[in-house]
Design a protein around this motif. Structure first.
Motif, PDB file in Angstrom:
ATOM      1  N   ASP A  36       0.842  -1.196   0.000  1.00  0.00           N
ATOM      2  CA  ASP A  36       0.000   0.000   0.000  1.00  0.00           C
ATOM      3  C   ASP A  36       0.883   1.254   0.000  1.00  0.00           C
ATOM      4  N   GLY A  37       0.623   2.145  -0.956  1.00  0.00           N
ATOM      5  CA  GLY A  37       1.433   3.360  -1.049  1.00  0.00           C
ATOM      6  C   GLY A  37       2.821   3.116  -1.619  1.00  0.00           C
ATOM      7  N   THR A  74      -7.167   3.263  -1.887  1.00  0.00           N
ATOM      8  CA  THR A  74      -6.828   1.855  -1.694  1.00  0.00           C
ATOM      9  C   THR A  74      -7.842   0.832  -2.235  1.00  0.00           C
ATOM     10  N   ASP A 224       1.932   2.675   3.687  1.00  0.00           N
ATOM     11  CA  ASP A 224       0.883   3.688   3.535  1.00  0.00           C
ATOM     12  C   ASP A 224       0.648   4.405   4.870  1.00  0.00           C
ATOM     13  N   ASP A 271      -0.976   0.289  -4.931  1.00  0.00           N
ATOM     14  CA  ASP A 271      -2.262   0.854  -5.322  1.00  0.00           C
ATOM     15  C   ASP A 271      -2.183   2.313  -5.741  1.00  0.00           C
ATOM     16  N   HIS A 272      -1.203   3.052  -5.234  1.00  0.00           N
ATOM     17  CA  HIS A 272      -1.078   4.484  -5.539  1.00  0.00           C
ATOM     18  C   HIS A 272       0.259   4.964  -5.003  1.00  0.00           C
ATOM     19  N   HIS A 390      -3.066  10.716  -0.844  1.00  0.00           N
ATOM     20  CA  HIS A 390      -3.230  10.255  -2.223  1.00  0.00           C
ATOM     21  C   HIS A 390      -4.705  10.394  -2.540  1.00  0.00           C
TER      22      HIS A 390
END
Ligand SMILES: [Zn+2]
Length: 452
Positions: A36-37, A74, A224, A271-272, A390
């Motif tokens: 994540d992140g 997410t 994240d 995811d980002h 994000h």
């Protein structure tokens, strides 16, 4: 058999064996890890402590950046990873669904909310087995070994019980506690510390070694958490990405112990990306000023509301066809002073269609990097905010995530300049020979090898 009879026989044999080779999967075990992140800098820049990932860059395929979806948050992003579809098709538009009577804090948790086919289903249809650990939107999913990401609104986030209540099969968590994890509780499995990453890595490693599923999806989220708290360069971002790399190492070791190392593929993605922020805009204040909603938890008597999702905000109309209200909001935005207007742009409906965002939003507000939208409906229009976030429209480098692939069926030392989040499910499909069709994703054939 005479010589001239043997040759056609050998030819037929060669044709038959090459057909057999084409039918065979490039990989027997695909491990899809979402960090994540996850930012590409983690494996492209030397200062980050990720020896396993750096090995993957050298010996596998890596991308300089993966363009995400809108909003770049997410749950919709993970659902794009697992379906190859955009939110308007897969149905997971945000982390939190918009709730007419005010936000209760619930998330898009339940698997039944996903409207398009998932990789887990495609794997099962192929008579292969699946496992998943803490992946979003998997409560109630038909996954052979599943620990979903879930928490009760009335309890606190660190509670283990919701995972136990919705695990599959029953007793799976307890088995892993006995065999490898030790007792899970708020001390030993806690999102404010890195032991959660350790335990998730151990769960996946144990399951791969013991049950050898063909597809495992894993969601690791400390990176994240600490980027939100400390920004992109925070001290804990370094320690958490190291914990992620360690978790990957545990799973790699498990594939070796299980004797399946040469049949296993690792895909590390996210995811980002992340953006450091200093300020927030509270656009619901404009709606209160216009009399289109009230400054109340349940929005009172409302006609329009901004539903914030990470950095961005989506305008939801109570009556989708209420053009008059939409025009009032558009006029309000037009008449704002330039000093405020320069802090964001309006994403109109046509652009939301093109990027596959929530079909029920009338428009969205996308702030400039450094600024985030916030849901407050009182106080000053601009407020201070710190850390990282994000959710922005995915049209700039900072918000992109990363992609690494390594192992069975993966080309060696290849670089992909740019790809999309929807292009990852086709890689899994190709590796496991699933023939999983996605509307938006495409397989870049250079990522995979033609034969084992
Ligand atoms: Zn995320």
């Amino acid at each position: 058999m005479k010589k001239n009879q043997i040759l056609p026989f050998l030819f037929l044999f060669a044709v038959a064996s090459s057909t057999f080779a084409q039918d065979k999967s490039l990989s027997e075990h695909v491990i899809l890890i979402s960090v994540d992140g996850f930012r590409p800098e983690f494996y492209l820049e030397s200062q980050w402590p990720v020896p396993n990932m750096k090995k993957m860059v050298e010996q596998g395929v890596s991308s300089k950046g993966v363009r995400g979806i809108f909003p770049s948050v997410t749950y919709p992003s993970h659902t794009t990873l697992i379906t190859g579809a955009f939110p308007n098709e897969h149905g997971i538009y945000y982390n939190n669904p918009f709730e007419e009577k005010g936000q209760t804090g619930r998330w898009f948790w339940e698997y039944e909310l996903i409207k398009t086919k998932t990789l887990w289903t495609a794997v099962k249809e192929n008579k292969k087995t699946t496992a998943s650990f803490l992946w979003p939107v998997t409560v109630g999913a038909d996954i052979d070994y599943n620990i979903p990401e879930y928490w009760y609104l009335e309890g606190d986030y660190g509670n283990i019980k919701p995972m136990r209540d919705f695990e599959n099969p029953k007793g799976f968590l307890q088995e892993m506690e006995t065999e490898v994890l030790g007792k899970l509780n708020k001390s030993t499995f806690n999102g404010d510390y890195l032991n959660r990453e350790d335990r998730i890595g151990e769960m996946a490693a144990y399951t791969l070694e013991k049950y050898k599923p063909n597809f495992i999806s894993i969601h690791l989220f400390a990176v994240d958490h600490f980027q939100h708290e400390q920004g992109k360069e925070g001290e804990k971002v370094y320690t958490s990405i190291a914990a992620v790399d360690r978790a990957i190492g545990k799973i790699m070791e498990a594939s070796k112990r299980a004797g399946i190392e040469d049949k296993t593929t690792f895909i590390i993605t996210g995811d980002h990306g992340f953006v450091d922020i200093h300020s927030a805009i509270n656009p619901n204040i404009w709606l209160v000023e216009l009399g289109l909603m009230e400054d109340k938890e349940d929005r009172g008597n409302w006609k329009a509301a901004f539903h914030t999702s990470g950095a961005s905000a989506f305008l939801i109309l109570k009556d989708k066809n209420d053009i008059e209200t939409l025009k009032m909001v558009q006029r309000k935005i037009e008449l704002l002073p330039n000093s405020i207007k320069k802090l964001f742009r309006v994403v109109e409906r046509a652009e939301l269609d093109k990027i596959g965002a929530d079909p029920s939003a009338a428009l969205a507000l996308n702030p400039i990097p450094g600024v985030s939208m916030s849901s407050n409906s009182n106080g000053a229009i601009l407020s201070p905010k710190k850390g990282g976030t994000h959710g922005y429209f995915p049209d700039f480098q900072q918000i992109e995530t990363g992609f690494l692939a390594f192992g069975a069926g993966i080309s060696k030392g290849k670089k992909i300049d740019k790809m999309g989040l929807e292009d990852i499910a086709p890689v899994v499909s190709k590796l496991l020979n699933l023939n999983f069709q996605t509307k938006e994703g495409i397989l870049y054939p250079g990522i995979v090898t033609e034969k084992k």
